[in-house]
Design a protein around this motif. Structure first.
Motif, mmCIF file in Angstrom:
data_model
loop_
_atom_site.group_PDB
_atom_site.id
_atom_site.type_symbol
_atom_site.label_atom_id
_atom_site.label_comp_id
_atom_site.label_asym_id
_atom_site.label_seq_id
_atom_site.Cartn_x
_atom_site.Cartn_y
_atom_site.Cartn_z
ATOM 1 N N GLU A 27 0.848 -1.204 0.000
ATOM 2 C CA GLU A 27 0.000 0.000 0.000
ATOM 3 C C GLU A 27 0.884 1.255 0.000
ATOM 4 N N PHE A 28 1.961 1.219 0.794
ATOM 5 C CA PHE A 28 2.874 2.368 0.811
ATOM 6 C C PHE A 28 3.518 2.560 -0.565
ATOM 7 N N ILE A 29 3.957 1.454 -1.149
ATOM 8 C CA ILE A 29 4.649 1.534 -2.445
ATOM 9 C C ILE A 29 3.686 2.029 -3.531
ATOM 10 N N LYS A 30 2.461 1.491 -3.518
ATOM 11 C CA LYS A 30 1.422 1.925 -4.479
ATOM 12 C C LYS A 30 1.152 3.420 -4.359
ATOM 13 N N ASN A 31 1.306 3.944 -3.134
ATOM 14 C CA ASN A 31 1.056 5.356 -2.880
ATOM 15 C C ASN A 31 2.339 6.191 -2.933
ATOM 16 N N LYS A 32 3.313 5.700 -3.693
ATOM 17 C CA LYS A 32 4.521 6.458 -4.055
ATOM 18 C C LYS A 32 5.506 6.689 -2.912
ATOM 19 N N PHE A 33 5.380 5.919 -1.821
ATOM 20 C CA PHE A 33 6.382 6.018 -0.753
ATOM 21 C C PHE A 33 7.537 5.082 -1.089
ATOM 22 N N SER A 34 8.764 5.523 -0.811
ATOM 23 C CA SER A 34 9.917 4.613 -0.850
ATOM 24 C C SER A 34 10.202 4.185 0.578
ATOM 25 N N ILE A 35 10.441 2.890 0.757
ATOM 26 C CA ILE A 35 10.813 2.392 2.088
ATOM 27 C C ILE A 35 12.334 2.454 2.169
ATOM 28 N N ILE A 36 12.820 3.467 2.878
ATOM 29 C CA ILE A 36 14.259 3.764 2.913
ATOM 30 C C ILE A 36 14.989 2.854 3.901
ATOM 31 N N LYS A 37 14.338 2.628 5.041
ATOM 32 C CA LYS A 37 14.906 1.741 6.072
ATOM 33 C C LYS A 37 13.772 0.930 6.657
ATOM 34 N N GLU A 38 14.117 -0.241 7.134
ATOM 35 C CA GLU A 38 13.074 -1.122 7.659
ATOM 36 C C GLU A 38 13.694 -2.141 8.595
ATOM 37 N N LYS A 39 13.061 -2.408 9.723
ATOM 38 C CA LYS A 39 13.495 -3.542 10.562
ATOM 39 C C LYS A 39 12.332 -4.076 11.378
ATOM 40 N N LYS A 40 12.434 -5.367 11.650
ATOM 41 C CA LYS A 40 11.438 -6.016 12.504
ATOM 42 C C LYS A 40 12.053 -6.133 13.889
ATOM 43 N N ILE A 41 11.346 -5.629 14.895
ATOM 44 C CA ILE A 41 11.876 -5.642 16.258
ATOM 45 C C ILE A 41 10.760 -5.966 17.244
ATOM 46 N N HIS A 42 11.169 -6.333 18.452
ATOM 47 C CA HIS A 42 10.201 -6.516 19.543
ATOM 48 C C HIS A 42 10.714 -5.652 20.691
ATOM 49 N N ILE A 43 10.059 -4.528 20.928
ATOM 50 C CA ILE A 43 10.585 -3.580 21.916
ATOM 51 C C ILE A 43 10.087 -3.924 23.330
ATOM 52 N N SER A 44 10.826 -3.437 24.316
ATOM 53 C CA SER A 44 10.438 -3.635 25.722
ATOM 54 C C SER A 44 9.378 -2.600 26.107
ATOM 55 N N LYS A 45 8.726 -2.827 27.233
ATOM 56 C CA LYS A 45 7.745 -1.846 27.709
ATOM 57 C C LYS A 45 8.429 -0.497 27.957
ATOM 58 N N ASN A 46 9.625 -0.563 28.518
ATOM 59 C CA ASN A 46 10.375 0.667 28.786
ATOM 60 C C ASN A 46 10.642 1.469 27.504
ATOM 61 N N GLU A 47 10.997 0.788 26.430
ATOM 62 C CA GLU A 47 11.217 1.476 25.143
ATOM 63 C C GLU A 47 9.912 2.066 24.607
ATOM 64 N N ALA A 48 8.817 1.313 24.769
ATOM 65 C CA ALA A 48 7.509 1.826 24.321
ATOM 66 C C ALA A 48 7.151 3.094 25.107
ATOM 67 N N GLU A 49 7.454 3.090 26.400
ATOM 68 C CA GLU A 49 7.169 4.271 27.237
ATOM 69 C C GLU A 49 7.972 5.489 26.767
ATOM 70 N N GLN A 50 9.207 5.227 26.369
ATOM 71 C CA GLN A 50 10.023 6.346 25.853
ATOM 72 C C GLN A 50 9.470 6.840 24.519
ATOM 73 N N PHE A 51 9.117 5.886 23.648
ATOM 74 C CA PHE A 51 8.628 6.262 22.323
ATOM 75 C C PHE A 51 7.348 7.088 22.414
ATOM 76 N N TYR A 52 6.432 6.676 23.303
ATOM 77 C CA TYR A 52 5.126 7.347 23.411
ATOM 78 C C TYR A 52 5.105 8.380 24.550
#
Ligand code: CMP
Length: 136
Positions: A27-52
Motif C-alpha cells: 500500500e505504501f509503495i502503491k502510494n509512491k512512498f519509498s521504504i528507505i529503512k526497515e526492521k522487525k523488532i520486539h521492543i520492551s515496555k520501557n522502550e515503548a514508554e520512551q517512544f510514546y
C-alpha cells in the motif's frame, strides 16, 4: 517546488500477528512512498514508554505501552513528497471506526488501540521518531 520528506511508520503488533506486513508495505509503495529503512523488532515496555512519552499523561498511556511491546513490530522510514501528511491521509483516522473507506486503518484496524499502523504527526516528530529507532 518539491518537498521531499521522511516519516516514521510502524506496523503494529495486531497487523504483524495477522501477517499483513507485505500487504501494508505494498500500500505504501502503491502510494509512491519509498521504504528507505526497515526492521522487525520486539521492543520492551520501557522502550515503548520512551517512544510514546508525549502521551504519558493520557489515561490510555499504560495500555498503549503494554500493547506496542506485546509482539513484533515493523518500523520503517518512508520517503516521498509531503510524506508526513500523505502518510496520515493514507492511514486515516486514529479510530478505525471513524476512518474513511480505503484508508489503512479502515481496512486493517481492529480498534483504537489495535489500529495497525502508526505514523509521525509532524516533520519535527518524524525526525525524533526516526532517530529513536534508527540511530546510525
Ligand atoms: P498512534 O498513532 O500510534 O499514537 C498513539 C496511539 O494511542 C494511537 O495511535 C492509538 O492507537 C492509541 N490510543 C488509544 N486510545 C486513544 C485515544 N482515546 N485517543 C487517541 N489515541 C488513542
Amino acid at each position: 517546488m518539491s518537498n521531499i520528506e521522511q516519516t516514521l511508520s510502524i506496523i503494529k503488533p495486531d497487523a504483524v500477528e495477522r501477517n499483513l506486513q507485505d500487504e501494508i508495505k505494498n500500500e505504501f509503495i502503491k502510494n509512491k512512498f519509498s521504504i528507505i529503512k526497515e526492521k522487525k523488532i520486539h521492543i520492551s515496555k520501557n522502550e515503548a514508554e520512551q517512544f510514546y512519552k508525549v502521551h504519558q499523561t493520557k489515561p490510555f498511556y499504560n495500555d498503549l505501552c503494554n500493547y506496542l511491546s506485546s509482539g513484533p513490530i515493523i518500523v520503517m522510514v518512508l520517503e516521498r513528497e509531503n510524506a508526513v501528511l500523505e502518510n496520515r491521509k493514507l492511514m486515516g483516522a486514529t479510530n478505525p471506526a471513524e476512518a474513511n473507506e480505503g484508508t489503512l486503518r479502515k481496512k486493517y484496524g481492529i480498534s483504537i488501540d489495535k489500529n495497525s499502523v502508526h505514523g509521525s504527526d509532524s516533520v519535527e516528530n518524524a525526525k525524533l521518531e526516526i532517530n529513536f529507532f534508527f540511530k546510525d
